[in-house]
Design a protein around this motif. Structure first.
Motif, mmCIF file in Angstrom:
data_model
loop_
_atom_site.group_PDB
_atom_site.id
_atom_site.type_symbol
_atom_site.label_atom_id
_atom_site.label_comp_id
_atom_site.label_asym_id
_atom_site.label_seq_id
_atom_site.Cartn_x
_atom_site.Cartn_y
_atom_site.Cartn_z
ATOM 1 N N ILE A 74 0.806 -1.121 -0.041
ATOM 2 C CA ILE A 74 0.076 0.041 0.017
ATOM 3 C C ILE A 74 0.975 1.248 -0.227
ATOM 4 C CG2 ILE A 74 -1.783 1.463 1.393
ATOM 5 C CD1 ILE A 74 -2.856 -1.577 2.451
ATOM 6 N N ALA A 75 1.930 1.110 0.723
ATOM 7 C CA ALA A 75 2.870 2.518 0.808
ATOM 8 C C ALA A 75 3.520 2.737 -0.263
ATOM 9 C CB ALA A 75 3.854 2.223 2.223
ATOM 10 N N LYS A 76 3.746 1.685 -1.198
ATOM 11 C CA LYS A 76 4.461 1.711 -2.291
ATOM 12 C C LYS A 76 3.483 2.573 -3.531
ATOM 13 C CE LYS A 76 8.293 -1.696 -2.940
ATOM 14 N NZ LYS A 76 8.183 -2.908 -2.507
ATOM 15 N N LEU A 77 2.252 2.627 -3.290
ATOM 16 C CA LEU A 77 1.475 3.226 -4.158
ATOM 17 C C LEU A 77 1.095 4.601 -3.535
ATOM 18 C CD1 LEU A 77 -1.520 0.517 -4.317
ATOM 19 C CD2 LEU A 77 0.188 1.017 -6.088
ATOM 20 N N LEU A 78 1.723 4.927 -2.468
ATOM 21 C CA LEU A 78 1.327 6.468 -2.135
ATOM 22 C C LEU A 78 2.721 7.485 -2.195
ATOM 23 C CD1 LEU A 78 -0.184 5.483 1.294
ATOM 24 C CD2 LEU A 78 -1.341 6.170 -0.760
ATOM 25 N N PRO A 79 2.728 8.463 -2.620
ATOM 26 C CA PRO A 79 3.756 9.483 -3.003
ATOM 27 C C PRO A 79 4.446 9.889 -1.795
ATOM 28 C CG PRO A 79 1.647 10.582 -2.951
ATOM 29 C CD PRO A 79 1.419 9.286 -2.739
ATOM 30 N N ASP A 80 5.382 10.573 -1.786
ATOM 31 C CA ASP A 80 6.203 11.168 -0.916
ATOM 32 C C ASP A 80 5.514 12.616 -0.328
ATOM 33 O OD1 ASP A 80 8.163 9.323 -0.800
ATOM 34 O OD2 ASP A 80 9.914 10.573 -1.548
ATOM 35 N N ASN A 81 6.209 12.930 0.796
ATOM 36 C CA ASN A 81 5.319 14.354 1.173
ATOM 37 C C ASN A 81 3.901 14.328 1.330
ATOM 38 O OD1 ASN A 81 6.248 16.966 1.979
ATOM 39 N ND2 ASN A 81 7.681 16.889 0.163
ATOM 40 N N LEU A 82 3.427 13.382 2.033
ATOM 41 C CA LEU A 82 2.025 12.962 1.945
ATOM 42 C C LEU A 82 1.469 13.637 3.439
ATOM 43 C CD1 LEU A 82 -0.299 11.488 0.358
ATOM 44 C CD2 LEU A 82 0.393 9.601 1.672
ATOM 45 N N SER A 83 0.406 14.287 3.532
ATOM 46 C CA SER A 83 -0.322 14.419 4.830
ATOM 47 C C SER A 83 -1.226 13.308 4.985
ATOM 48 C CB SER A 83 -0.699 15.910 4.819
ATOM 49 O OG SER A 83 0.248 16.993 5.066
ATOM 50 N N LYS A 102 4.655 14.298 5.474
ATOM 51 C CA LYS A 102 4.662 15.638 5.829
ATOM 52 C C LYS A 102 3.867 15.852 7.305
ATOM 53 C CE LYS A 102 3.502 20.162 3.758
ATOM 54 N NZ LYS A 102 2.553 20.626 2.771
ATOM 55 N N SER A 103 2.917 15.135 7.315
ATOM 56 C CA SER A 103 2.191 15.448 8.710
ATOM 57 C C SER A 103 1.242 14.450 8.958
ATOM 58 C CB SER A 103 1.641 16.767 8.889
ATOM 59 O OG SER A 103 0.609 16.841 7.949
ATOM 60 N N PHE A 104 1.018 14.082 10.242
ATOM 61 C CA PHE A 104 -0.182 13.299 10.506
ATOM 62 C C PHE A 104 -1.156 14.084 11.088
ATOM 63 C CE2 PHE A 104 -2.075 10.139 13.477
ATOM 64 C CZ PHE A 104 -2.947 9.342 12.489
ATOM 65 N N VAL A 105 -2.400 13.855 10.952
ATOM 66 C CA VAL A 105 -3.505 14.491 11.601
ATOM 67 C C VAL A 105 -4.447 13.662 12.289
ATOM 68 C CG1 VAL A 105 -5.366 16.539 11.391
ATOM 69 C CG2 VAL A 105 -3.292 16.449 9.854
ATOM 70 N N PRO A 106 -4.293 13.235 13.447
ATOM 71 C CA PRO A 106 -5.399 12.655 14.113
ATOM 72 C C PRO A 106 -6.693 13.355 14.115
ATOM 73 C CG PRO A 106 -3.577 12.737 15.623
ATOM 74 C CD PRO A 106 -3.129 13.571 14.429
ATOM 75 N N PHE A 107 -7.848 13.033 13.949
ATOM 76 C CA PHE A 107 -9.035 13.544 14.331
ATOM 77 C C PHE A 107 -10.034 12.836 15.040
ATOM 78 C CE2 PHE A 107 -12.252 15.963 11.222
ATOM 79 C CZ PHE A 107 -12.977 16.434 12.037
ATOM 80 N N GLU A 108 -10.324 13.395 16.380
ATOM 81 C CA GLU A 108 -10.992 12.574 17.201
ATOM 82 C C GLU A 108 -11.930 13.336 17.889
ATOM 83 O OE1 GLU A 108 -11.446 8.579 17.877
ATOM 84 O OE2 GLU A 108 -11.896 10.242 19.350
ATOM 85 N N ILE A 109 -13.110 12.648 18.271
ATOM 86 C CA ILE A 109 -14.029 13.503 19.312
ATOM 87 C C ILE A 109 -13.805 13.505 20.649
ATOM 88 C CG2 ILE A 109 -15.620 11.396 19.550
ATOM 89 C CD1 ILE A 109 -17.997 13.230 19.095
ATOM 90 N N SER A 110 -13.063 12.472 20.867
ATOM 91 C CA SER A 110 -12.641 12.155 22.250
ATOM 92 C C SER A 110 -11.347 12.519 22.726
ATOM 93 C CB SER A 110 -12.740 10.758 22.474
ATOM 94 O OG SER A 110 -11.674 10.173 23.847
ATOM 95 N N ASN A 111 -11.174 13.536 23.451
ATOM 96 C CA ASN A 111 -9.978 14.245 23.970
ATOM 97 C C ASN A 111 -8.964 13.057 24.455
ATOM 98 O OD1 ASN A 111 -8.074 16.196 24.216
ATOM 99 N ND2 ASN A 111 -9.316 17.223 25.959
ATOM 100 N N GLU A 112 -9.486 12.180 25.324
ATOM 101 C CA GLU A 112 -8.929 11.021 25.941
ATOM 102 C C GLU A 112 -8.094 10.403 24.951
ATOM 103 O OE1 GLU A 112 -7.719 9.460 29.700
ATOM 104 O OE2 GLU A 112 -9.162 11.316 29.096
#
Ligand code: AVJ
Length: 322
Positions: free
Chosen positions: A71-80, A103-113
């Motif tokens: 899967i990773a091989k199909l994805l480009p560099d510099n990805l968010s 480039k960055s990882f954006v975890p998006f969650e409703i639970s602060n915990e």
């Protein structure tokens, strides 16, 4: 420690109260399943993922173990990478292990915990990775639109990562709306990777949502406990029981809480009466044939590029592109 961005238009507690009052006021009483995940519910869900009967998590992880590199091989560099409903943040680690120059990882969650948990888990594993946590509700289209405007995520190439068959919790219409938002978030050249639970033997499905140890029952009933604790309510937990069923017509597992007797429950001063055997519908978990999911994706203008499945054909990871 990374700065958490909060995407909240209204106070989350009043949203919870409004949703509960609205749900219990319907002819078929219902409660939104996103409220399962308070601290206790999140812990119970972690226990579910380890049950023999609950093949879902185990199967998806086996697919990730086997195919993450491909899967990773199909994805480009510099990805968010954006992960709506990231939960404990364990599943992204499989992909991150094979990707360079993220480039960055954006975890998006409703639970602060859960958001803090995912940060604590991922930071030491990937010390170089820029993590930009987002606190908010990805099911709110307004919030997602606000997100793509403010971060200009839609002008770059992103991966929206949505494993766990969370998409199954939504009606087909809502699933299309959510996938349209993912389409917007991933950018014109972007990628959406979604985990879906496939149709299978009915008994296997039923067992997965009604385990022998009663963990799923406890998970379901915890919602009433949470409403008692947070919304000044008086549900008698001993007077409700867990039920799961497979709805053939709508191709989904449904979870209900059934009233054991005729009773009245008060939530923040409002009364709701239950007859004996009356249900509160608490969750849907749609099971898809690949064909049906492909059609659903097409309605969000996403086309299925590739899928990876386990040997039993229980679960599929689907790579979609605009
Ligand atoms: C987290 C949405 C994938 O539907 O299988 C597990 C939640 N509910 N047992 C699912 C759940 C009951 C789960 N998802």
């Amino acid at each position: 420690m990374s700065q958490v961005t909060t995407l909240m238009t209204t106070d989350i507690d009043s949203l919870f109260l409004n949703d509960v009052i609205a749900g219990l006021s319907q002819q078929q009483k219902n409660l939104p399943c996103k409220y399962f995940y308070d601290d206790n519910g999140a812990a119970l869900f972690e226990q579910i993922t380890e049950l023999d009967e609950y093949y879902v998590t185990r199967t998806e992880l086996s697919i990730l173990t086997k195919h993450s590199q491909a899967i990773a091989k199909l994805l480009p560099d510099n990805l968010s990478i954006i992960e709506p409903g990231c939960g404990s943040g364990k599943k992204i680690a499989y992909l991150l292990a094979h990707l360079v120059n993220v480039k960055s990882f954006v975890p998006f969650e409703i639970s602060n915990e859960m958001l803090n948990y995912s940060l604590a888990h991922l930071s030491p594993l990937f010390p170089e990775l820029a993590i930009s946590p987002l606190l908010g509700d990805f099911t709110h289209s307004q919030m997602v639109k606000q997100l793509s405007r403010e971060t200009q995520l839609d002008s770059q190439t992103n991966l929206v990562y949505f494993p766990g068959s969370t998409i199954g919790n939504f009606s087909p219409l809502k699933a299309i709306e959510i996938m349209k938002n993912f389409h917007r978030l991933c950018g014109i050249n972007g990628y959406v990777l979604i985990g879906i639970d496939l149709l299978k033997d009915r008994q296997v499905l039923l067992n997965a949502y009604d385990d022998k140890q009663g963990v799923t029952a406890a998970f379901n009933k915890n919602l009433l406990q949470r409403i008692n604790a947070e919304l000044n309510a008086d549900f008698d937990l001993s007077q409700f029981h867990h039920q799961s069923l497979f709805n053939e017509k709508l191709s989904r597992i449904e979870m209900h809480l059934i009233s054991n007797c005729e009773q009245t429950v008060t939530v923040n001063g409002e009364s709701f009466s239950f007859s004996q055997g009356e249900s509160i519908h608490t969750e849907n978990s749609h099971k898809y044939a690949l064909q049906a999911f492909t059609q659903l994706s097409a309605q969000a203008e996403l086309r299925l590029e590739q899928t990876w499945q386990d040997e039993q054909g229980y679960f599929a990871l689907c790579l979609l592109r605009p």
